[in-house]
Design a protein around this motif. Structure first.
Motif, short mmCIF file in Angstrom:
data_model
loop_
_atom_site.label_atom_id
_atom_site.label_comp_id
_atom_site.label_asym_id
_atom_site.label_seq_id
_atom_site.Cartn_x
_atom_site.Cartn_y
_atom_site.Cartn_z
N THR A 12 -46.71 21.37 8.21
CA THR A 12 -46.98 20.28 7.28
C THR A 12 -46.57 20.68 5.87
N VAL A 13 -46.89 21.89 5.47
CA VAL A 13 -46.48 22.38 4.16
C VAL A 13 -44.95 22.47 4.09
N ARG A 14 -44.33 22.90 5.17
CA ARG A 14 -42.87 22.95 5.24
C ARG A 14 -42.28 21.55 5.03
N ASN A 69 -52.86 32.43 3.41
CA ASN A 69 -53.79 31.47 4.02
C ASN A 69 -53.07 30.67 5.11
N ASN A 70 -52.37 31.37 6.00
CA ASN A 70 -51.63 30.74 7.11
C ASN A 70 -50.63 29.70 6.62
N GLY A 71 -50.04 29.95 5.46
CA GLY A 71 -49.00 29.07 4.94
C GLY A 71 -49.51 27.91 4.12
N ARG A 72 -50.82 27.87 3.88
CA ARG A 72 -51.38 26.73 3.13
C ARG A 72 -51.59 27.02 1.65
N PHE A 92 -53.03 23.64 -0.09
CA PHE A 92 -52.98 22.43 0.73
C PHE A 92 -54.16 22.40 1.70
N GLU A 93 -54.78 21.24 1.81
CA GLU A 93 -55.78 20.99 2.83
C GLU A 93 -55.14 20.05 3.84
#
Length: 108
Positions: A12-14, A69-72, A92-93
């Motif tokens: 999602t961040v990607r 944080n696992n990519g967040r 990001f949440e």
């Protein structure tokens, strides 16, 4: 050393970074959950106004330097036509459906 967008851990961040860098407003909006919120430098902002001003009308672009944080959580160089380039942090949440319910950014 910049991390290639395609190598960002969280899908999602990607997608968020990809949409910002492609100036893809429709793609960007599709990854936000209904009622999504955001903050800039610790203050809540009007999401629609902020993304128009800071990203789409000013050619926003992110180059990610670090993720945690696992990519967040990202540390990135962010630039736009209004403010030039600055070092920023992003948080990001992400909901279970894979959409962003809130993001926070600010100068790092």
């Amino acid at each position: 050393m910049t991390i290639q967008t395609s190598r960002l851990t969280d899908p999602t961040v990607r997608a968020f970074v990809t949409a910002v860098n492609a100036h893809d407003r429709e793609g960007f909006m599709s990854i936000l959950a209904p009622g999504a919120t955001m903050a800039d430098d610790g203050s809540d902002r009007d999401l629609a106004d902020w993304i128009d001003r800071e990203i789409f009308s000013s050619n926003g672009h992110m180059e990610v330097d670090n993720e945690s944080n696992n990519g967040r959580d990202l540390l990135a160089s962010y630039r736009n036509d209004t403010y030039g380039e600055m070092r920023t942090h992003w948080h990001f949440e992400v909901e279970e459906d894979g959409r962003i319910s809130r993001f926070e950014t600010g100068q790092a």
